[in-house]
Design a protein around this motif. Structure first.
Motif, PDB file in Angstrom:
ATOM      1  N   LEU A 113       1.181  -0.589   0.042  1.00 53.83           N
ATOM      2  CA  LEU A 113       0.035   0.053   0.120  1.00 53.83           C
ATOM      3  C   LEU A 113       0.885   1.361   0.240  1.00 53.83           C
ATOM      4  CD1 LEU A 113      -2.364  -1.231   2.199  1.00 53.83           C
ATOM      5  CD2 LEU A 113      -2.844  -0.844   0.221  1.00 53.83           C
ATOM      6  N   PRO A 114       0.650   2.159  -0.783  1.00 55.16           N
ATOM      7  CA  PRO A 114       1.633   3.494  -0.407  1.00 55.16           C
ATOM      8  C   PRO A 114       2.064   3.952   0.733  1.00 55.16           C
ATOM      9  CG  PRO A 114      -0.494   3.965  -2.052  1.00 55.16           C
ATOM     10  CD  PRO A 114      -0.757   2.673  -1.015  1.00 55.16           C
ATOM     11  N   ALA A 115       1.461   3.679   1.628  1.00 54.67           N
ATOM     12  CA  ALA A 115       1.568   4.341   2.640  1.00 54.67           C
ATOM     13  C   ALA A 115       2.806   3.529   3.782  1.00 54.67           C
ATOM     14  CB  ALA A 115       0.545   4.752   4.160  1.00 54.67           C
ATOM     15  N   ALA A 116       2.791   2.294   3.151  1.00 58.05           N
ATOM     16  CA  ALA A 116       4.287   1.771   3.634  1.00 58.05           C
ATOM     17  C   ALA A 116       5.229   1.727   2.891  1.00 58.05           C
ATOM     18  CB  ALA A 116       3.370   0.280   3.879  1.00 58.05           C
ATOM     19  N   ARG A 117       5.864   2.266   1.514  1.00 52.16           N
ATOM     20  CA  ARG A 117       6.276   2.259   0.762  1.00 52.16           C
ATOM     21  C   ARG A 117       7.393   2.932   1.188  1.00 52.16           C
ATOM     22  NH1 ARG A 117       2.491   2.712  -4.106  1.00 52.16           N
ATOM     23  NH2 ARG A 117       1.534   0.820  -4.256  1.00 52.16           N
ATOM     24  N   GLY A 118       9.038   3.336   0.922  1.00 53.67           N
ATOM     25  CA  GLY A 118       9.511   3.918   0.668  1.00 53.67           C
ATOM     26  C   GLY A 118      10.498   4.066   2.259  1.00 53.67           C
ATOM     27  N   ARG A 119      10.294   2.885   2.620  1.00 51.02           N
ATOM     28  CA  ARG A 119      10.575   2.371   4.526  1.00 51.02           C
ATOM     29  C   ARG A 119      11.987   0.797   3.982  1.00 51.02           C
ATOM     30  NH1 ARG A 119       6.012   2.962   8.098  1.00 51.02           N
ATOM     31  NH2 ARG A 119       5.031   2.181   6.287  1.00 51.02           N
ATOM     32  N   GLY A 120      11.834   0.411   3.505  1.00 46.04           N
ATOM     33  CA  GLY A 120      12.131  -0.627   3.512  1.00 46.04           C
ATOM     34  C   GLY A 120      11.284  -2.186   3.553  1.00 46.04           C
ATOM     35  N   ILE A 121       9.977  -1.897   3.342  1.00 42.83           N
ATOM     36  CA  ILE A 121       9.413  -3.163   4.181  1.00 42.83           C
ATOM     37  C   ILE A 121       9.414  -4.318   2.625  1.00 42.83           C
ATOM     38  CG2 ILE A 121       6.868  -3.661   3.946  1.00 42.83           C
ATOM     39  CD1 ILE A 121       6.166  -0.943   5.585  1.00 42.83           C
ATOM     40  N   ARG A 155      14.488  -1.577  -7.889  1.00 45.19           N
ATOM     41  CA  ARG A 155      15.397  -2.155  -6.148  1.00 45.19           C
ATOM     42  C   ARG A 155      15.430  -3.290  -5.546  1.00 45.19           C
ATOM     43  NH1 ARG A 155      14.406   3.439  -7.766  1.00 45.19           N
ATOM     44  NH2 ARG A 155      12.646   3.287  -6.328  1.00 45.19           N
ATOM     45  N   VAL A 156      14.038  -2.961  -5.321  1.00 48.24           N
ATOM     46  CA  VAL A 156      14.220  -4.410  -4.279  1.00 48.24           C
ATOM     47  C   VAL A 156      14.144  -5.781  -4.277  1.00 48.24           C
ATOM     48  CG1 VAL A 156      11.490  -5.782  -3.353  1.00 48.24           C
ATOM     49  CG2 VAL A 156      11.404  -3.082  -3.014  1.00 48.24           C
ATOM     50  N   ALA A 157      14.337  -5.762  -5.691  1.00 48.89           N
ATOM     51  CA  ALA A 157      15.138  -7.191  -6.152  1.00 48.89           C
ATOM     52  C   ALA A 157      16.204  -7.628  -5.913  1.00 48.89           C
ATOM     53  CB  ALA A 157      14.320  -7.734  -7.910  1.00 48.89           C
ATOM     54  N   THR A 158      16.388  -5.984  -6.396  1.00 49.25           N
ATOM     55  CA  THR A 158      18.335  -6.431  -6.608  1.00 49.25           C
ATOM     56  C   THR A 158      19.366  -6.083  -4.619  1.00 49.25           C
ATOM     57  OG1 THR A 158      18.069  -5.124  -8.738  1.00 49.25           O
ATOM     58  CG2 THR A 158      20.555  -5.451  -6.863  1.00 49.25           C
ATOM     59  N   ARG A 159      17.984  -5.532  -4.157  1.00 47.56           N
ATOM     60  CA  ARG A 159      18.461  -5.036  -2.598  1.00 47.56           C
ATOM     61  C   ARG A 159      18.173  -6.945  -1.924  1.00 47.56           C
ATOM     62  NH1 ARG A 159      15.847   0.319  -1.784  1.00 47.56           N
ATOM     63  NH2 ARG A 159      17.336   2.003  -2.730  1.00 47.56           N
ATOM     64  N   ALA A 160      17.448  -8.238  -2.323  1.00 51.28           N
ATOM     65  CA  ALA A 160      16.899  -9.203  -1.581  1.00 51.28           C
ATOM     66  C   ALA A 160      17.969  -9.702  -2.625  1.00 51.28           C
ATOM     67  CB  ALA A 160      15.705  -9.288  -1.717  1.00 51.28           C
ATOM     68  N   GLY A 161      18.391  -9.993  -3.734  1.00 50.75           N
ATOM     69  CA  GLY A 161      19.697 -10.083  -3.998  1.00 50.75           C
ATOM     70  C   GLY A 161      19.495 -11.376  -5.549  1.00 50.75           C
ATOM     71  N   PHE A 162      18.003 -10.890  -5.710  1.00 52.82           N
ATOM     72  CA  PHE A 162      17.466 -11.306  -6.905  1.00 52.82           C
ATOM     73  C   PHE A 162      18.509 -11.309  -8.251  1.00 52.82           C
ATOM     74  CE2 PHE A 162      14.803 -12.572  -4.450  1.00 52.82           C
ATOM     75  CZ  PHE A 162      13.852 -13.560  -5.021  1.00 52.82           C
ATOM     76  N   THR A 163      19.196 -11.748  -8.686  1.00 50.40           N
ATOM     77  CA  THR A 163      19.994 -11.790  -9.813  1.00 50.40           C
ATOM     78  C   THR A 163      19.254 -11.355 -11.207  1.00 50.40           C
ATOM     79  OG1 THR A 163      22.373 -12.523  -9.346  1.00 50.40           O
ATOM     80  CG2 THR A 163      22.234 -12.299 -11.140  1.00 50.40           C
ATOM     81  N   VAL A 164      19.665  -9.826 -11.808  1.00 51.39           N
ATOM     82  CA  VAL A 164      19.242 -10.036 -13.055  1.00 51.39           C
ATOM     83  C   VAL A 164      19.424 -11.416 -14.159  1.00 51.39           C
ATOM     84  CG1 VAL A 164      18.778  -8.576 -14.976  1.00 51.39           C
ATOM     85  CG2 VAL A 164      18.616  -7.800 -13.093  1.00 51.39           C
ATOM     86  N   GLU A 165      18.649 -11.841 -14.634  1.00 50.82           N
ATOM     87  CA  GLU A 165      19.036 -12.374 -15.665  1.00 50.82           C
ATOM     88  C   GLU A 165      18.624 -12.202 -17.098  1.00 50.82           C
ATOM     89  OE1 GLU A 165      18.750 -17.229 -13.522  1.00 50.82           O
ATOM     90  OE2 GLU A 165      17.040 -16.361 -14.115  1.00 50.82           O
ATOM     91  N   GLY A 166      18.491 -11.343 -17.154  1.00 52.89           N
ATOM     92  CA  GLY A 166      18.317 -11.092 -18.920  1.00 52.89           C
ATOM     93  C   GLY A 166      16.681  -9.662 -18.940  1.00 52.89           C
ATOM     94  N   VAL A 167      16.603 -10.050 -19.768  1.00 56.14           N
ATOM     95  CA  VAL A 167      15.030  -8.939 -20.722  1.00 56.14           C
ATOM     96  C   VAL A 167      14.364  -9.717 -21.287  1.00 56.14           C
ATOM     97  CG1 VAL A 167      13.767  -6.929 -21.025  1.00 56.14           C
ATOM     98  CG2 VAL A 167      15.800  -6.509 -20.329  1.00 56.14           C
TER      99      VAL A 167
END
Length: 193
Positions: A113-121, A155-167
Motif C-alpha cells: 500500500l502507498p503508506a508502507a512504501r519507501g521504508r525498506g518493507i 531496486r527491491v529485487a536487487t537489494r534482496a539478492g535477486f540477480t538480473v538474468e535478462g530481459v
C-alpha cells in the motif's frame, strides 16, 4: 510418460503442514490472509500503481481473493502472506505463484500500500520469504519478473539478492501497451543477500 528424474520435492511438502507466520523484524511480520482482510485488499487493488503493475482491479472479488489462499496452499500451487505491522492490519502482500514441487521452483510476487512504501518493507519481507522458501520449504529457485519501467520493483529485487538474468522483450501487456520484463532469480545455493 515417466520422468527420468525424481521430483525435487515430494507432494505434501507444503500442503501437509499449516502455512506459517513469518517474523520479519520488530513490528513487521507475514501471516496467512483472512477473509476479514478484504477491505485492505480492495484498497490495494484500487491503488493506481498496483493496478498499473499488476494489471488487476478487484471490486466485489476481494473476499474471494483473500479466501482462495488456503486452498492454493493445500493444492501446493501458490502461497501468499499478508504483510502486517503491530496492529495486524495488512499493508501489503508477498507470495509465491506457479509453485512447481517437481522442479522446487516458484515465481515471486509482492505489492505494498502507498503508506508502507519507501521504508525498506518490501525488501525485508522478500528476504524473509526467500529464507523460508530455501530453508524450510526446500525450494531451489525463485524467479521474479517486473516491467523494466518499474524501477522501484527492480531496486527491491536487487537489494534482496535477486540477480538480473535478462530481459523478456514485449512479453507482458499493460494498459499502456507491451512491456519488456526484467527477469531476476535467486538460487538456494546463492547464499545470503
Amino acid at each position: 510418460m515417466p520422468l527420468l528424474v525424481e521430483p525435487a520435492l515430494p507432494a505434501g511438502s507444503l500442503g501437509a503442514q499449516e502455512q506459517p507466520d513469518l517474523p520479519v523484524r520488530p513490528g513487521l511480520a507475514l501471516r496467512p490472509w483472512r477473509v476479514d482482510d478484504a477491505t485492505a485488499v480492495r484498497a490495494a487493488f484500487g491503488c493506481p500503481d498496483i493496478q498499473r503493475w499488476h494489471v488487476l482491479r478487484l471490486d466485489d472479488e476481494a473476499r474471494a481473493w483473500t479466501a482462495q489462499w488456503e486452498g492454493r496452499w493445500r493444492d501446493e500451487t501458490a502461497v501468499s502472506w499478508a504483510i502486517v505491522g503491530d496492529d495486524d492490519r495488512p499493508v501489503g502482500q508477498v507470495g509465491l505463484r506457479g509453485v512447481l514441487l517437481a522442479e522446487a521452483s516458484a515465481h515471486v510476487s509482492y505489492w505494498l500500500l502507498p503508506a508502507a512504501r519507501g521504508r525498506g518493507i518490501a525488501t525485508g519481507v522478500l528476504l524473509a520469504m526467500t529464507r523460508w522458501s530455501f530453508t524450510q520449504a526446500g525450494l531451489h529457485r525463485l524467479a521474479l519478473e517486473h516491467s523494466t519501467a518499474n524501477a522501484a520493483s527492480c531496486r527491491v529485487a536487487t537489494r534482496a539478492g535477486f540477480t538480473v538474468e535478462g530481459v523478456a522483450r514485449g512479453s507482458v501487456r499493460h494498459a499502456d501497451g507491451w512491456h519488456d520484463m526484467h527477469l531476476h532469480a535467486r538460487l538456494r545455493t546463492d547464499g545470503p543477500a
